[in-house]
Design an enzyme around this catalytic site. Structure first.
Site, PDB file in Angstrom:
ATOM      1  N   GLU A   1       0.829  -1.208   0.000  1.00 55.24           N
ATOM      2  CA  GLU A   1       0.000   0.000   0.000  1.00 55.24           C
ATOM      3  C   GLU A   1       0.861   1.255   0.000  1.00 55.24           C
ATOM      4  OE1 GLU A   1      -2.711  -0.911  -1.024  1.00 55.24           O
ATOM      5  OE2 GLU A   1      -4.202  -0.581   0.534  1.00 55.24           O
TER       6      GLU A   1
ATOM      7  N   THR B   1      -5.466  10.622  -6.648  1.00 55.17           N
ATOM      8  CA  THR B   1      -5.199  10.527  -5.209  1.00 55.17           C
ATOM      9  C   THR B   1      -4.926  11.920  -4.643  1.00 55.17           C
ATOM     10  OG1 THR B   1      -4.239   8.365  -5.583  1.00 55.17           O
ATOM     11  CG2 THR B   1      -3.768   9.372  -3.480  1.00 55.17           C
TER      12      THR B   1
END
Lengths: 307, 307
Positions: A128, A181
């Protein structure tokens, strides 16, 4: 055992009132991964259908997570990972988490399970970190443990498995738009009012109590987000309409999945979950947006071996 | 039944991570109240030992709460309430809540229980409004319901009863100082960082999960407050030392009870709770401060009839 084939499921993070701490595991959508030990001590990645995903093991999240695990275990083995993506990258249902968590789960299995599923979380989190710069656990934890999970603390890391009522279903609609993002982060505010925070943690407490007591009504009343959703929902076309239709169709509650653009709803029973999907879909059907709809039981076990 | 005598217990609100939403009920400290129906339709209050508490039913919290309940029930009856305070006003363990909740509980009983305990909360809250200007529920709810309670929402009001592990004990130390309500409020900040809020709701979730699973360790790890305690603890002499000693003595966790000045600790078992009290007391014993120490099992039933 030298080769293993697994299904690594999609996940819904945040779940309205649980920003950065809650997640749950889906059952009908995910990636398929084949992992095998090889003779040469290197990690290699093969992507069957994931457009634009890197195959360089230093850049692919499955490679990064696998490397972190092998280093921890002190295993100088070679690993070949074949990923057939079922989850679209950037959809907001844990695409990178499925690859990261799936890789470490499979490698751990193939090595004779030296670690428990919960102990794999930190290595999946390294995937991640490679994907987003942030080693968050709210997607990898439910993928590895199944059901609902709570990240009580990051320092030290403590993840708690929560029970899931047997008849709880998720509906996810994924409008085909890209949310960067950087955008989904930049709309957030550094500060919240104490009053908002109290509202949020009252609801988080209610949701957890509802999960322990199979109280579907309480789960629904608790699925509220007064902090993140008002800011992020502006990035998702027709969010309010989709949310409204989900509730009209009988959903317990509805919110943004992860950082979007997918929208999730939870419902009691498969039938309502399907109706919710139909009502949600009708909102986007009147636009030019393409979209996918997924209906899934909450998956109590997480990643699993498949034939 | 024309007269009833009850014990109305002290309560701990906030419980570190649950500011404004959590509370729990004590068992060994509380007020005794006698409530009787009278012929003349007026409320009268008699205080046996509560220094400076008003006996005017429009000003006494028990009178205010009783009046709100009788109006709701449409009962034009007279009520005489005799209060023997066991809880010191301003100690931070729900003194006004015990009187408010006790009054409405007893009146409801004497009238044949037209309402359930949970339905009495809004009327007891009117007593809290009279006491502090703020109709909070985090003390009256555990007094009425027993155990731990969560105020999920104020609008609409929803209170959830949480289970309490059988061997959980509270230690409360009350240093005899006065903290003005205005001071305990003015140190709070209107805003908190999103990061602090996430830490807090992760811990709140952990505490609730710990209560449902009898996980004493998890309860202890979750008893943290990164938002209110750093601000309010400066009003309490030697707070950090007391907290440190409580943990050294074996407490699961330790924090401010309500808005203080009492400090609470939770422990597994009566023996540790006593040792915690001893260690806490030794901190104040070296000062000129007077203090009381209370050791109590968590009370699962709340207010009760006594002979």
């Amino acid at each position: 055992m030298k080769q293993i084939k697994i299904f690594s499921p999609a996940t819904i993070a945040n779940l309205s009132c649980g920003f950065d701490v809650l997640g749950c595991c889906l059952d009908t959508i995910g990636d398929e991964m084949k992992v095998s030990l090889t003779d040469t001590p290197r990690i290699s990645i093969e992507i069957i259908n994931g457009a634009n995903l890197p195959t360089d093991p230093e850049k692919n999240v499955a490679g990064v997570a696998t490397k972190a695990l092998l280093e921890h275990l002190g295993k100088n083995v070679g690993v070949h990972i074949t990923i057939t993506k079922g989850i679209k990258a950037g959809s907001g249902i844990g695409s990178s988490a499925a690859s990261s968590a799936g890789a470490v789960w499979a490698v751990n299995q193939i090595l004779g399970s030296p670690l428990k599923a919960k102990e794999l979380i930190p290595f999946a989190m390294e995937g991640e970190r490679a994907a987003s710069g942030n080693a968050h656990a709210d997607n990898v934890a439910p993928a590895l443990l199944g059901g609902f999970t709570l990240v009580r603390s990051y320092d030290p890391l403590e993840v708690i498995g929560l029970p899931s009522p047997a008849d709880l279903y998720a509906t996810v609609i994924h409008p085909h738009i890209e949310i960067k993002t950087s955008d989904s982060r930049s709309v957030l505010k550094k500060n919240v009012t104490l009053e908002q925070a109290i509202t949020q943690w009252g609801n988080l407490g209610g949701l957890i109590a509802g999960l322990y007591t199979n109280d579907y009504g309480l789960i629904g009343r608790s699925l509220k987000d007064v902090i993140i959703e008002p800011l992020r929902s502006i990035l998702i076309p027709a969010f309010k309409e989709v949310q409204y239709e989900a509730v009209i169709a009988g959903a317990l509650g509805c919110g943004i999945s992860g950082s979007g653009p997918s929208i999730f709803a939870l419902s009691k029973g498969r039938e309502i979950a399907h109706k919710v999907g139909q009502f949600m879909g009708e909102v986007y059907a009147t636009t030019k947006l393409d979209y996918d709809i997924h209906i899934s039981k909450i998956n109590p076990e997480g990643i699993r071996v498949i034939p």
